[in-house]
Structure formats: C-alpha cells, structure tokens
Design a protein around this motif. Structure first.
Motif, mmCIF file in Angstrom:
data_model
loop_
_atom_site.group_PDB
_atom_site.id
_atom_site.type_symbol
_atom_site.label_atom_id
_atom_site.label_comp_id
_atom_site.label_asym_id
_atom_site.label_seq_id
_atom_site.Cartn_x
_atom_site.Cartn_y
_atom_site.Cartn_z
ATOM 1 N N ASP A 342 -3.576 9.342 1.163
ATOM 2 C CA ASP A 342 -2.761 8.162 0.852
ATOM 3 C C ASP A 342 -2.947 7.820 -0.622
ATOM 4 O O ASP A 342 -3.397 6.727 -0.984
ATOM 5 C CB ASP A 342 -3.175 6.995 1.753
ATOM 6 C CG ASP A 342 -2.188 5.835 1.691
ATOM 7 O OD1 ASP A 342 -1.109 6.011 1.079
ATOM 8 O OD2 ASP A 342 -2.508 4.763 2.220
ATOM 9 N N THR A 343 -2.569 8.753 -1.484
ATOM 10 C CA THR A 343 -2.824 8.642 -2.917
ATOM 11 C C THR A 343 -2.163 7.422 -3.536
ATOM 12 O O THR A 343 -2.708 6.798 -4.450
ATOM 13 C CB THR A 343 -2.323 9.910 -3.638
ATOM 14 O OG1 THR A 343 -2.936 11.051 -3.035
ATOM 15 C CG2 THR A 343 -2.663 9.894 -5.114
ATOM 16 N N PHE A 344 -0.999 7.042 -3.026
ATOM 17 C CA PHE A 344 -0.223 5.969 -3.649
ATOM 18 C C PHE A 344 -0.234 4.692 -2.801
ATOM 19 O O PHE A 344 0.541 3.771 -3.059
ATOM 20 C CB PHE A 344 1.211 6.454 -3.880
ATOM 21 C CG PHE A 344 1.260 7.839 -4.464
ATOM 22 C CD1 PHE A 344 0.808 8.089 -5.748
ATOM 23 C CD2 PHE A 344 1.710 8.916 -3.722
ATOM 24 C CE1 PHE A 344 0.817 9.372 -6.283
ATOM 25 C CE2 PHE A 344 1.732 10.197 -4.244
ATOM 26 C CZ PHE A 344 1.278 10.427 -5.529
ATOM 27 N N PHE A 345 -1.101 4.684 -1.778
ATOM 28 C CA PHE A 345 -1.287 3.510 -0.925
ATOM 29 C C PHE A 345 0.020 3.077 -0.245
ATOM 30 O O PHE A 345 0.285 1.887 -0.078
ATOM 31 C CB PHE A 345 -1.883 2.341 -1.727
ATOM 32 C CG PHE A 345 -3.082 2.727 -2.555
ATOM 33 C CD1 PHE A 345 -4.222 3.242 -1.952
ATOM 34 C CD2 PHE A 345 -3.072 2.595 -3.929
ATOM 35 C CE1 PHE A 345 -5.321 3.622 -2.702
ATOM 36 C CE2 PHE A 345 -4.168 2.973 -4.691
ATOM 37 C CZ PHE A 345 -5.292 3.477 -4.083
ATOM 38 N N SER A 346 0.819 4.069 0.137
ATOM 39 C CA SER A 346 2.086 3.751 0.804
ATOM 40 C C SER A 346 2.443 4.765 1.881
ATOM 41 O O SER A 346 3.575 4.795 2.362
ATOM 42 C CB SER A 346 3.216 3.694 -0.236
ATOM 43 O OG SER A 346 3.298 4.911 -0.959
#
Length: 586
Positions: A342-346
């Motif tokens: 979840d690198t971009f928290f989305s």
C-alpha cells in the motif's frame, strides 16, 4: 558416484535434485562438508565456489533473478550464514527464490562455548517465507551396538525398535520440511532457510545412498481468474477519464505485445514506466521524475488519476510516491501473485494474478475506450520535457549527468544492463533506454552492498552481454565480488567515481564542511586500478568527455578478460547540475 555418509546430507541433496534446484553456490567450510561432498560429486548440479558469503548470496541472487528459479547457497555454521542476510532481505522484497542451506552443530553443542556456533534456528525471522529446522540423524554407532547385543538382552531389542522407529520419524520429518521449503520458494518466489545439523565425522563418503525419499508431487503455481472480480472492475474502468498505470520492476517480455498496444490505444490511459520495468511503447512515459518535478498544484490536479493500476516490483521514483500520496486516486488496484504494498495509502484491491494473465482476462471485456484528452495532454508535456533536456545537456560541463547520457547511449543492443543503487539508478531513470536492452537493479531493499556480485551472477546466468554501471562507494563496498572465477570475458563494469557519496550533496543539510565530507559524503581518493590488476580485469580510465568517447569506442570489443572503465567526475558540481536540471525543466 560419491555420497556423504550422513543421511541428512543425502536427503537434502536428493530433494534439491528432485525439485530441479541446479545452481548451488558454496562457500568453504568444514561443517557444511557433507553438503559440499553431495553437490559437487553429482553432475546434475552447477556448483560455484565463492569465499565471501555476502558476495556468494548476491551472486546466487543474480542467477535466480535471471532464471526465476530457486538457487541454493551453502555455508558452514556460525556467523557465515549471517553474511547471507543482506541478499536474503533483497530476495524477500524483490520476490526472488533464494534457498539458504546452512550447516549447524548438534543441539547439545549450542551455547556451550564451541567455535563457529550461534543460535541458527529461525535466525532470519520474518525475512524468509519458510524456516525448516531439520533434525539430527541418530548416530549409526548406537544402532550397531544395539544390534550386536540383540540376541542376549531382550530389552535392547525394544530399544533397537525404538531407535529405528525414531530415525524413521526423523527421516520423514526432514523430507517433509525440505520438500515444503523448496516448494514455497518456487511457488511464492521468495527466500527460504533450511538449517541442517551435522555431527562429526563430516567427511566420510559411501558409494550407495542410504535413503529413499518417498515421491512427492512437484506443485506448480495455478492462477485462477475470478470472473466476478474482473467484472466488478469494468464499470469503474469505463467511467474513469484519467487512468494511470504505474509499472515497477518487471521481467522482460512479461506482457504480450497485444495488451501493450491495447493499453496504448486508449486515450484515457497514461503509462508511467521505470527503467527496471522493461516495458516499452512510443506512447508510454519513461523518465517519471522529469515529467513530475516541474509541476505545480494545478498540474498535479490535472494529472491526478481516478484509477491507479500498478504492477511490477518496487518503485525507484520518490517524486511519483510523493505525488500519489498527496493526490490520491479514487481507486488503487495492484496486480501480483504475491504481496501488494500500500505504497500510496490508497490500495483497495489486490488482484492475485500475473500482470499478463490479468490483462488477458480484463482488456477483452473493456468494450469501449473512454473519450478523454488525458494521454494527449501529457504526451505534449513529455515532448516539451525531452526538448528541454536536450537543450540543457548542450550547456553542461563534464559531470555525472553528461557521463550517464553518453554511457547509456553506447550500451550494446540486445544486451543486459545491471545498475547499482543510489545515484546510479536515479541518473539512469532520467534517460530513455532502448527496448532491446534488459535492465535490472536490486530495488527490494535498495542497498549498495551487493550490486556488483548480483550483476556477475546475472552475467553467468544470461547468455547476453552484461554491462554493470555503478557508483564508486557501491563498487568499493562490494569489491570482493571480483574474487570470482566465473566472470565472463564479455562482462563490463563502468564505475562513475566522484570520490564519495555524491547523492548526499543533493539532500538538505550543510555541505562543504569537514563533518559532511567525512560522515555523509565520505570523501576518498581510491581508484579501481589495483583491484583490476589483482583480479584480472582490463582497466581503462576517462577524466573528460573526449577521453570518455575514445574509451567507449573500444570498451565493448571482444577481449580475453573482462573490462572495467573508471570515469572520474568533479565531486563539487554534480549536485548543483542535477538540481539545476529540474529547475530548467520548469
């Protein structure tokens, strides 16, 4: 054929053969002698002797990176296996099947003061997919003694039965654990650890196997397309006018051309690719940073995707991470057989398929291309950036920036490029790489520690010529990588030597001080000439643009030894040139 006399060693070697683990990288030692005997006396295996365990593990990593098949590393007990840890963590985060076979002492010799002894059980913690801690064989002398007394003492008969039963249980347990570990490494593409306790004597051999492992069915990874899941994505995809596909590290030819073209034909899709993506199309967007760096808030909102589709490994570009964290997509779908970060928290969907499998199931159900100016807008931006970059290059003195521009243009067609971490991969990202060149970099943990060893292992496993581009600190850090008898004569190393960790000059902080030079940039006056003399490399040097062009003209010609080109650049100007580059793009 010779076998180790120890049943456990026979079992490990036999099951590696059953699982088609052909490449075995061995570091010298005594406790691992039973395994060394077993592997090196069987022509099925390709065995390599690498003294430095850290280099050995990265060398094996390079082989496995190319083959996408399990490769084993074998070491003695004690601190030896701790030197595998950097490569093992890289394998974990890069999804590379590395198998550690560590020899160990019997349990009763642990923590009593014996040499080369540490607590090896589960030593790699959560950085392996499986830890198999095998059991020590019962001593053959115990069995022989009990058998000789059998007619006299009835109770010894019971002991013998218990002994034979216990050894059978141990054998069954060990076979099961080895089988499970090797299966997981192959199916889940990651590292595993098999810890093997051996008691002395270690060097005895026999002509016949004492074991007969039960046959195991070798599993293959089955992909199952969830049609309901695919259909649930279609409406969202059709309605979105801004769809961004971001591709991280990917094996060459991982996606069929028809799906690449199908994506490129959709005006509502832009595809950001990294150098390590090995994915090419004239309408895709390599060089992510030069697209994003000059943008303002209005531009960011125009670029913000409604749907973000990601596949491949970890991302190099910090700018794309910062952008997508600040301007989140409404939907983020990640496609991979293994973990989804979840690198971009989305992240809201992990589709557990290979990218090509997903696209072949998904794209035929896309019934129309959404009308949009998304791609056209950013293609115009891309063209402008390329023009500005060409203009900027015309103004530059000899520097890291101009060196990478020149060097990358001269990489031979249909070859492999291995890139070191830190500044090397970041500079490489700024330039377009021809589609016939395969690009790799250790981006799992992004360490500088084993890039050279990995590149050499990859060169051994791939018939294509390999060029390795690296910075000076990374090269000297891993200089034991050259202590290797398997380096092809076609192998080429390019060391960009700016006399320190130049990338740190780009980061915030006080520069040009003794403290910064010593503890951050780590200034030095080393060169690679003596290393090349010691390890049998042809050595050449370039200190300006004229010398660089002259050396590159001859660098890739056939030779009887591998070659190293060391390019010296001015340490104090590189950072400002790079920072000014991004300003110029604005």
């Amino acid at each position: 054929m010779k076998y180790s006399k120890i049943p456990l060693s026979q079992t490990v070697v036999t099951l590696c053969k059953t699982h088609n683990v052909k490449h075995i990288v061995i570091s010298p030692g005594s406790r691992n002698a039973p395994l060394t005997i077993g592997f090196t006396h069987d022509d099925f295996f390709n065995c390599y002797s690498i003294v430095d365990e850290r280099c050995a593990a990265f060398f094996a990593l390079g082989i496995a990176q190319q083959l996408q098949e399990p490769v084993a590393v074998v070491c003695t007990s004690g601190s030896a296996l701790l030197n595998y840890y950097p490569a093992l963590s890289e394998a974990y985060y890069s999804h590379i099947p590395l198998v550690v076979l560590s020899a160990d002492r019997p349990k009763h010799l642990i923590d009593i003061g014996d040499g080369q002894t540490i607590k090896q059980k589960n030593v790699y913690g959560e950085h392996v997919l499986y830890s198999a801690n095998l059991k020590l064989d019962l001593k053959e002398t115990e069995s022989a003694y009990l058998a000789s007394e059998l007619p006299i003492i009835k109770s010894i008969e019971n002991k013998l039965e218990r002994f034979l039963g216990l050894q059978k249980d141990i054998q069954t347990y060990n076979e099961s654990e080895i089988h499970d570990a090797l299966t997981i490494a192959k199916l889940n593409l990651g590292p595993v650890h098999i810890n093997c306790p051996f008691d002395e004597p270690l060097y005895e051999t026999v002509e016949e196997l004492a074991i007969n492992p039960k046959p195991y069915k070798i599993q293959t990874r089955q992909e199952k397309v969830d049609e309901f899941e695919i259909k649930s994505l279609i409406d969202v995809w059709h309605n979105a006018k801004r769809k961004l596909i971001l591709v991280g590290a990917l094996q060459p030819n991982a996606i069929e051309k028809q799906w690449i073209q199908e994506i490129a034909d959709d005006d509502s899709i832009i595809v950001f690719t990294e150098t390590t993506s090995n994915l090419h199309h004239q309408d895709f967007f390599p060089g992510i940073d030069k697209i994003i760096a000059p943008l303002d808030e209005t531009d960011f909102k125009a670029l913000q995707p409604e749907v973000l589709l990601t596949f491949g490994g970890l991302i190099v570009s910090k700018k794309i991470k910062a952008f997508l964290r600040a301007y989140k997509p409404e939907h983020h779908w990640h496609v991979s057989l293994s973990r989804a970060n979840d690198t971009f928290f989305s992240l809201d969907k992990h589709i557990k398929l290979r990218p090509n499998t997903f696209l072949s199931a998904f794209l035929p159900q896309v019934t129309h291309h959404t009308k949009s100016n998304y791609k056209a807008t950013w293609l115009a931006v891309r063209q402008k950036r390329r023009k500005l970059q060409a203009e900027y290059l015309e103004t530059l003195p000899f520097s890291d920036f101009t060196v990478f521009n020149s060097v990358l243009k001269r990489i031979p067609k249909n070859s492999q490029l291995q890139v070191g971490n830190s500044s090397a991969i970041r500079y490489t990202q700024l330039f377009k790489i021809p589609k016939s060149i395969e690009v790799f970099c250790n981006r799992g943990t992004s360490g500088i520690d084993g890039s050279t060893s990995t590149a050499i292992g990859a060169a051994v496993a791939n018939e294509k010529q390999t060029t390795f581009i690296t910075g000076d600190l990374s090269f000297f850090y891993d200089s034991n990588a050259l202590w290797n008898n398997y380096i092809p004569n076609t192998f080429r190393i390019i060391v960009v030597n700016n006399e320190g960790g130049g990338i740190f000059r780009i980061l915030p902080g006080h520069k040009n001080t003794e403290n910064f030079d010593t503890f951050f940039e780590t200034k030095h006056q080393l060169n690679a000439k003596q290393l090349c003399e010691m390890y049998g490399f042809d050595y050449t040097v370039a200190k300006d643009q004229t010398e660089l062009h002259q050396q590159l003209d001859a660098f890739y010609k056939l030779s009887e030894r591998p070659k190293l080109l060391e390019i010296f650049t001015p340490s104090r100007s590189n950072d400002q040139i790079l920072l000014d580059y991004f300003k110029y793009l604005k």
